[in-house]
Motif scaffolding. Sequence first.
Motif, PDB file in Angstrom:
ATOM      1  N   ILE A 188      74.556   2.818  47.327  1.00 42.25           N
ATOM      2  CA  ILE A 188      73.771   2.372  48.487  1.00 42.25           C
ATOM      3  C   ILE A 188      73.936   3.360  49.643  1.00 42.25           C
ATOM      4  O   ILE A 188      72.947   3.811  50.249  1.00 42.25           O
ATOM      5  N   LEU A 189      75.175   3.723  49.949  1.00 41.89           N
ATOM      6  CA  LEU A 189      75.431   4.667  51.038  1.00 41.89           C
ATOM      7  C   LEU A 189      74.826   6.032  50.741  1.00 41.89           C
ATOM      8  O   LEU A 189      74.303   6.706  51.634  1.00 41.89           O
ATOM      9  N   ILE A 225      71.099   5.882  51.375  1.00 42.40           N
ATOM     10  CA  ILE A 225      70.841   5.863  52.823  1.00 42.40           C
ATOM     11  C   ILE A 225      71.007   7.269  53.390  1.00 42.40           C
ATOM     12  O   ILE A 225      70.162   7.757  54.156  1.00 42.40           O
ATOM     13  N   SER A 243      68.208   9.615  52.573  1.00 45.05           N
ATOM     14  CA  SER A 243      66.914   9.316  53.203  1.00 45.05           C
ATOM     15  C   SER A 243      66.852   9.749  54.657  1.00 45.05           C
ATOM     16  O   SER A 243      65.787   9.681  55.275  1.00 45.05           O
ATOM     17  N   ILE A 244      67.975  10.189  55.220  1.00 48.21           N
ATOM     18  CA  ILE A 244      68.001  10.588  56.632  1.00 48.21           C
ATOM     19  C   ILE A 244      67.313  11.945  56.797  1.00 48.21           C
ATOM     20  O   ILE A 244      67.713  12.927  56.178  1.00 48.21           O
TER      21      ILE A 244
END
Length: 556
Positions: A386-387, A390, A393-394
């Motif tokens: 999950i991390l 994330i 996607s930055i």
Amino acid sequence: MDWFNELFTEQTFMQAVMILSIICAAGLALGHIKIKGISLGVTSVFFAGIIAGHFGIKINPEMLALAQNFGLILYIYSLGVQVGPGFFSSFKKGGIKLNLLSIGLLLIGTLMAVGIFLTTGTSLPDTVGLLAGSVTNTPMLGAGQQALIQMDPENQQTANDMAMACAVAYPFGLIGMIVCVMVLKKVFAPKEFHKKDNGPSDNTYVAEYQISNPAIFGKTIMDIRQSADCQFVISRVWKNEKLIIPTSETVLEENEHVLVISAKKDVDRIKMLFGQKENIDWNKKDIDWNAIDSQLVSKKVLVTKSRHNGVKLGDLRLRNSYGINITRVNRAGIDLLPNRNLRLQLGDKLTIVGESRAVERVSAILGNEAKRLKNPNLLSIFIGIILGLILGSIPIAIPGMSMPIKLGIAGGPMIIGILMGAFGPRFHIPTYTTRSANLMLRQLGLTIYLAGLGLSAGAGFFDTVFTMEGLKWVIISISLAVVPVLIMGFIAAKVFKTGYADNAGMLCGGMANPFALDYAGTGSDGDDPAVAYATVYPANIFLRVISAQIIILLLA
């Protein structure tokens, strides 16, 4: 029999799982076939998928994308967790030079690829695919495809063409690296490296010495260790005809005997430090350590209690509190020399020497319950993924680039995996998985990814390969696989005076090619190329992933 035909022809979730499973099974079976001792291993799944795609086998595109991307994420994250513990330490001491040489290898290959793109008319996606195949690096391919799709989500066909180019280049990357190692071995390897060594590989060496160096007479082990230029552990001391477990305050006198564990490369230094080396082989596997002295036992103890995960070995004060000595720490199959600053991890196997009662008490403190390690820490795996997604996607704005760069599903999970593997234990995050469990996750993810990748690229593979364009791809692949390796190999040997063993291991790690390690051919210290490989591999696999995205975003 209509139901049976529908099982393979109607694009349902069941058909998708069935087709991918058949491709994986067929590819893995082919991967066991060896020609001249060489096999493609799990990469055969890639080519099995290409063959299936060539014959028109299709599955639902959305299901294919889900399976392929999730497989890549699982593989990349598990790989990051595996290399994480050694990622930052690989830059220490001699590892700095090897990593810089490896980066030089990467730059040479990248600049060659850019030059080929600018001068030969080969498209940028095809060039990146050929480069990924030439360095046998499928995560790099995945990163390049993600960068393409990030720029144009509808451009799936171009991403498939990149995979097709990678498939053409991969065999040449595999064989080309082996040829390069053979050339460098012929030119630079000393005579002993041409001897075949089929013995076990171990980075540690045990030897008995008689104290005959006046410089250490009457000094404590702590004083000797502080003044030495290498690491070692004194396991036992024969003092006044009695065998004892030493502490840091034990004083060594003339003619006493000590049993010392050190790195193989430091044996000559240890001999100069202590004196005469006894002609007893303490490295044989059949030694009964418990029979050396009836009062002392040697036992391997597993660290299984979570509270010790990430704790420094010295903070436990086991030696002073219980009169025991820790002679080795085995982590993921590699023997490490223990020191007070070494941080323990769940699954570490400590070799402890001392009186039976003391060893049992230390075993209880550390846990030594193998059953605890069999339960996988799935929570940390999914949190890490999950991390990673994330982070991937930055958007990261870089001056001079028309659009921000994203690490994507290849870069993000890898960085988080590396950080979890490296620092998870320090924050008592249970990232431990057994070697077999980690290997299972990686192989499962990679196999599914390669099956989907091959299936999506297979439709026009043979129509492209057997053309003048395909011939051009073959020539480019051989160039990218061989030229950078030979250039950097000669620079490392002639300019930086890098020994053959370190040079060969560095080049194999820089090209992500473990197959070529078998051809490094060393003598008694046959683990040196593998150590160099492990030193550069973590940083290199990360930089290859990032470089593919930068090339696409800068030049597209």
